[in-house]
Design a protein around this motif. Structure first.
Motif, PDB file in Angstrom:
ATOM      1  N   LEU A 113      -0.352 -27.730  15.401  1.00 47.36           N
ATOM      2  CA  LEU A 113      -0.307 -29.275  14.911  1.00 47.36           C
ATOM      3  C   LEU A 113       1.025 -30.239  16.415  1.00 47.36           C
ATOM      4  O   LEU A 113       2.454 -29.805  16.265  1.00 47.36           O
ATOM      5  N   LEU A 116       2.146 -35.581  12.877  1.00 54.92           N
ATOM      6  CA  LEU A 116       2.195 -35.490  11.112  1.00 54.92           C
ATOM      7  C   LEU A 116       1.982 -36.243  10.200  1.00 54.92           C
ATOM      8  O   LEU A 116       3.599 -37.918  10.941  1.00 54.92           O
ATOM      9  N   SER A 133       6.889 -25.092  14.030  1.00 55.44           N
ATOM     10  CA  SER A 133       5.861 -25.844  14.282  1.00 55.44           C
ATOM     11  C   SER A 133       5.576 -26.552  15.885  1.00 55.44           C
ATOM     12  O   SER A 133       6.503 -27.721  15.966  1.00 55.44           O
TER      13      SER A 133
END
Length: 298
Positions: A113, A116, A133
């Motif tokens: 990721l 976000l 992450s």
């Protein structure tokens, strides 16, 4: 409308499309056609903006295992299922303008990721596991009025925190802050002191933490490498998860930072906010040299 939707998905499956646009479809449930049989193994980008979805299916990762980008802007999603943590290739997740109150900790399993988006929700806090992450670059949390603060591990990754929380009462919460013009930024609780261009000597505690980090960084996954009495637990935890890393040289920082405030209109990222100039970006540097030489435009 249902038959048209089924036809769109069927064609995408037959022709092995990598991108699927299902925006503005007035969907109240996730389309079963996307999940039937083996799902859509080739799909990489799914756009489902401006529908009326309230949840996501538990078998999403099983049926759409190669998703790289998932756009769910402007729905009515309240809960993110734990299974989302199995989307191992996901790099961009947009959940802006929903009704989220909680982000499940499983989102920390999304090791790929990068972006976000959680703006305009009802979030009260962000999960600590999100810090796992390592590829995560930007988190957007504008306009979450119940979000009273940000975890320290996100302070050098957040773009946009205007409209978050309520004014901090300094008599109740003793947080350091610095100001630039009309903007005031409150720093994470771990910050013990703020550096300026005239401060050239780091505190002893900060120097010790950085030295320990460099000495033992290979063992930081297991803090048991240090004896229980060698450091207070609070410092052990801080050693395991630094406050942040210098935007200029990536040096870890633990208690002492040199903050630098960039109004968004002065950066290349301004276009991401469609002309909004009230959101600023805070860069954290480890020394006066990095403070003086770091610039978002370079």
């Amino acid at each position: 409308m249902a038959s048209e939707l089924c036809k769109t998905i069927s064609v995408a499956r037959l022709e092995k499309h990598k991108n699927l646009f299902l925006n503005y479809r007035n969907l109240h449930q996730f389309p079963l056609e996307l999940l039937k049989d083996e799902g859509m193994q080739h799909l990489e980008r799914l756009y489902m903006k401006r529908n009326s979805l309230t949840t996501l299916p538990e078998n999403l990762a099983q049926k759409l295992p190669n998703l790289v980008e998932l756009y769910l802007h402007s729905n009515n999603i309240i809960v993110i299922p734990e299974a989302i943590g199995s989307l191992v290739k996901l790099q961009c997740l947009d959940l802006s303008d929903n009704a989220l109150e909680v982000v499940c900790p499983e989102i920390g399993r999304l090791r790929a990721l990068r972006h976000l988006r959680l703006a305009n929700n009802q979030l009260k806090f962000l999960p600590p596991d999100l810090g796992r992450s390592r590829e995560l670059q930007y988190v957007y949390v504008d306009n979450n009025i119940h979000l009273k603060g940000l975890p320290s591990y996100l302070y050098n990754k957040v773009i946009g925190c205007s409209g978050c929380g309520i004014p901090v009462q300094m008599s109740e919460v003793k947080l350091l802050s610095f100001s630039s013009g009309q903007l005031t930024v409150f720093l994470p609780a771990e910050v013990k002191a703020i550096g300026t261009e005239s401060d050239r000597v780091l505190p002893l505690q900060e120097l010790a933490m950085r030295r320990l980090y460099h000495t033992y960084h290979r063992f930081l996954k297991d803090l048991n490498f240090l004896s229980p009495i060698s450091l207070p637990r609070s410092l052990l935890e801080l050693l395991h998860c630094p406050l942040g890393h210098c935007h200029r040289c990536s040096e870890p920082m633990f208690t002492f930072v040199y903050p630098k405030l960039f109004p968004l209109r002065e950066t290349p990222m301004a276009g991401l906010h469609q002309g909004r100039t009230t959101v600023s970006f805070v860069a954290y540097c480890c020394s006066t040299q990095c403070l003086q030489t770091f610039d978002l435009l370079t």
